[in-house]
Motif scaffolding. Structure first.
Motif, PDB file in Angstrom:
ATOM      1  N   GLY A   1      25.928 -40.799 -38.252  1.00 22.71           N
ATOM      2  CA  GLY A   1      26.980 -40.810 -39.262  1.00 22.71           C
ATOM      3  C   GLY A   1      27.218 -42.173 -39.880  1.00 22.71           C
ATOM      4  O   GLY A   1      27.773 -42.282 -40.965  1.00 22.71           O
ATOM      5  N   GLU A   2      26.774 -43.212 -39.207  1.00 21.40           N
ATOM      6  CA  GLU A   2      26.960 -44.578 -39.707  1.00 21.40           C
ATOM      7  C   GLU A   2      25.971 -44.889 -40.827  1.00 21.40           C
ATOM      8  O   GLU A   2      26.354 -45.310 -41.901  1.00 21.40           O
ATOM      9  CB  GLU A   2      26.802 -45.575 -38.563  1.00 21.40           C
ATOM     10  CG  GLU A   2      27.004 -47.014 -38.955  1.00 21.40           C
ATOM     11  CD  GLU A   2      28.452 -47.352 -39.278  1.00 21.40           C
ATOM     12  OE1 GLU A   2      28.661 -48.272 -40.085  1.00 21.40           O
ATOM     13  OE2 GLU A   2      29.368 -46.716 -38.732  1.00 21.40           O
TER      14      GLU A   2
ATOM     15  N   LYS B   1      23.497 -32.742 -45.811  1.00 25.53           N
ATOM     16  CA  LYS B   1      24.771 -32.021 -45.785  1.00 25.53           C
ATOM     17  C   LYS B   1      25.137 -31.706 -44.335  1.00 25.53           C
ATOM     18  O   LYS B   1      24.302 -31.278 -43.552  1.00 25.53           O
ATOM     19  CB  LYS B   1      24.660 -30.732 -46.584  1.00 25.53           C
ATOM     20  CG  LYS B   1      25.949 -29.928 -46.574  1.00 25.53           C
ATOM     21  CD  LYS B   1      25.853 -28.704 -47.456  1.00 25.53           C
ATOM     22  CE  LYS B   1      27.019 -27.806 -47.235  1.00 25.53           C
ATOM     23  NZ  LYS B   1      28.104 -27.931 -48.103  1.00 25.53           N
TER      24      LYS B   1
ATOM     25  N   LYS C   1      23.257 -42.666 -41.768  1.00 29.14           N
ATOM     26  CA  LYS C   1      22.708 -41.417 -42.343  1.00 29.14           C
ATOM     27  C   LYS C   1      21.212 -41.237 -42.112  1.00 29.14           C
ATOM     28  O   LYS C   1      20.570 -40.446 -42.779  1.00 29.14           O
ATOM     29  CB  LYS C   1      23.013 -41.301 -43.846  1.00 29.14           C
ATOM     30  CG  LYS C   1      24.476 -41.474 -44.205  1.00 29.14           C
ATOM     31  CD  LYS C   1      25.346 -40.438 -43.565  1.00 29.14           C
ATOM     32  CE  LYS C   1      26.767 -40.490 -44.044  1.00 29.14           C
ATOM     33  NZ  LYS C   1      27.712 -41.147 -43.165  1.00 29.14           N
TER      34      LYS C   1
ATOM     35  N   CYS D   1      34.645 -34.525 -36.675  1.00 33.24           N
ATOM     36  CA  CYS D   1      35.171 -33.204 -37.034  1.00 33.24           C
ATOM     37  C   CYS D   1      36.552 -32.998 -36.434  1.00 33.24           C
ATOM     38  O   CYS D   1      37.080 -33.858 -35.736  1.00 33.24           O
ATOM     39  CB  CYS D   1      34.211 -32.112 -36.556  1.00 33.24           C
ATOM     40  SG  CYS D   1      34.097 -31.957 -34.758  1.00 33.24           S
TER      41      CYS D   1
ATOM     42  N   PRO E   1      33.593 -31.123 -40.864  1.00 30.72           N
ATOM     43  CA  PRO E   1      33.693 -32.580 -40.776  1.00 30.72           C
ATOM     44  C   PRO E   1      34.992 -33.044 -41.438  1.00 30.72           C
ATOM     45  O   PRO E   1      35.452 -32.438 -42.409  1.00 30.72           O
ATOM     46  CB  PRO E   1      32.469 -33.071 -41.546  1.00 30.72           C
ATOM     47  CG  PRO E   1      32.059 -31.952 -42.422  1.00 30.72           C
ATOM     48  CD  PRO E   1      32.524 -30.696 -41.750  1.00 30.72           C
TER      49      PRO E   1
ATOM     50  N   ASP F   1      35.468 -36.567 -41.923  1.00 28.26           N
ATOM     51  CA  ASP F   1      35.233 -37.836 -42.605  1.00 28.26           C
ATOM     52  C   ASP F   1      33.751 -37.985 -42.944  1.00 28.26           C
ATOM     53  O   ASP F   1      32.933 -37.131 -42.595  1.00 28.26           O
ATOM     54  CB  ASP F   1      35.763 -39.018 -41.797  1.00 28.26           C
ATOM     55  CG  ASP F   1      34.992 -39.323 -40.524  1.00 28.26           C
ATOM     56  OD1 ASP F   1      33.879 -38.792 -40.331  1.00 28.26           O
ATOM     57  OD2 ASP F   1      35.498 -40.105 -39.712  1.00 28.26           O
ATOM     58  N   GLU F   2      33.431 -39.063 -43.637  1.00 28.72           N
ATOM     59  CA  GLU F   2      32.067 -39.284 -44.115  1.00 28.72           C
ATOM     60  C   GLU F   2      31.069 -39.598 -43.008  1.00 28.72           C
ATOM     61  O   GLU F   2      29.870 -39.529 -43.229  1.00 28.72           O
ATOM     62  CB  GLU F   2      32.060 -40.417 -45.149  1.00 28.72           C
ATOM     63  CG  GLU F   2      32.773 -40.056 -46.425  1.00 28.72           C
ATOM     64  CD  GLU F   2      32.796 -41.208 -47.417  1.00 28.72           C
ATOM     65  OE1 GLU F   2      32.196 -42.263 -47.141  1.00 28.72           O
ATOM     66  OE2 GLU F   2      33.417 -41.037 -48.471  1.00 28.72           O
ATOM     67  N   GLN F   3      31.551 -39.934 -41.820  1.00 30.11           N
ATOM     68  CA  GLN F   3      30.661 -40.257 -40.722  1.00 30.11           C
ATOM     69  C   GLN F   3      30.397 -39.057 -39.809  1.00 30.11           C
ATOM     70  O   GLN F   3      29.711 -39.189 -38.808  1.00 30.11           O
ATOM     71  CB  GLN F   3      31.209 -41.433 -39.913  1.00 30.11           C
ATOM     72  CG  GLN F   3      31.164 -42.727 -40.704  1.00 30.11           C
ATOM     73  CD  GLN F   3      31.633 -43.898 -39.890  1.00 30.11           C
ATOM     74  OE1 GLN F   3      32.661 -43.853 -39.231  1.00 30.11           O
ATOM     75  NE2 GLN F   3      30.863 -44.969 -39.931  1.00 30.11           N
ATOM     76  N   GLY F   4      30.906 -37.894 -40.188  1.00 31.35           N
ATOM     77  CA  GLY F   4      30.598 -36.674 -39.449  1.00 31.35           C
ATOM     78  C   GLY F   4      31.559 -36.321 -38.332  1.00 31.35           C
ATOM     79  O   GLY F   4      31.318 -35.370 -37.591  1.00 31.35           O
TER      80      GLY F   4
END
Length: 105
Positions: free
Chosen positions: A65-66, A2, A68, A14, A7, A9-12
């Motif tokens: 972020g790419e 988490k 994880k 912000c 953030p 987007d899903e890649q972190g």
């Protein structure tokens, strides 16, 4: 993992840093939670930041972020990219290292 804070987007990425290579989240030593940046931590956390000491740089406290994967602080500082997926991180983040990592020891 988490990612706390803000953030976008899903890649972190912000609301503060959202360039193509802004895909790193840092586990803050003080709360053991991942945040996209020091500004997100400051806005969301109700405590002061504690810096990672040099002797702790072997610990996994960086989240790519790419892919994880968690990587060590040492690898992050040395390589500038993820050793799992080879995604490049923003080199300008180095301007903020003093806000995360204690380099005085």
């Amino acid at each position: 993992m988490k990612i706390y804070g803000f953030p976008v987007d899903e890649q972190g990425r912000c609301k503060h840093y959202y360039g193509q290579n802004d895909i790193v989240s840092i586990k803050f030593k003080c709360c053991r939670k991942y945040y996209p940046c020091y500004k997100c931590h400051k806005e969301a956390a109700k405590h002061h930041t504690e810096l990672w000491r040099k002797e702790e740089f072997h610990k996994k406290a960086i989240l790519c972020g790419e892919c994880k994967h968690e990587i060590s602080i040492e690898s992050y500082l040395r390589n500038g990219k993820c050793h799992h997926c080879t995604a490049f991180f923003n080199p300008h983040c180095s301007k903020h290292y003093h806000l995360y990592f204690d380099s005085t020891e």
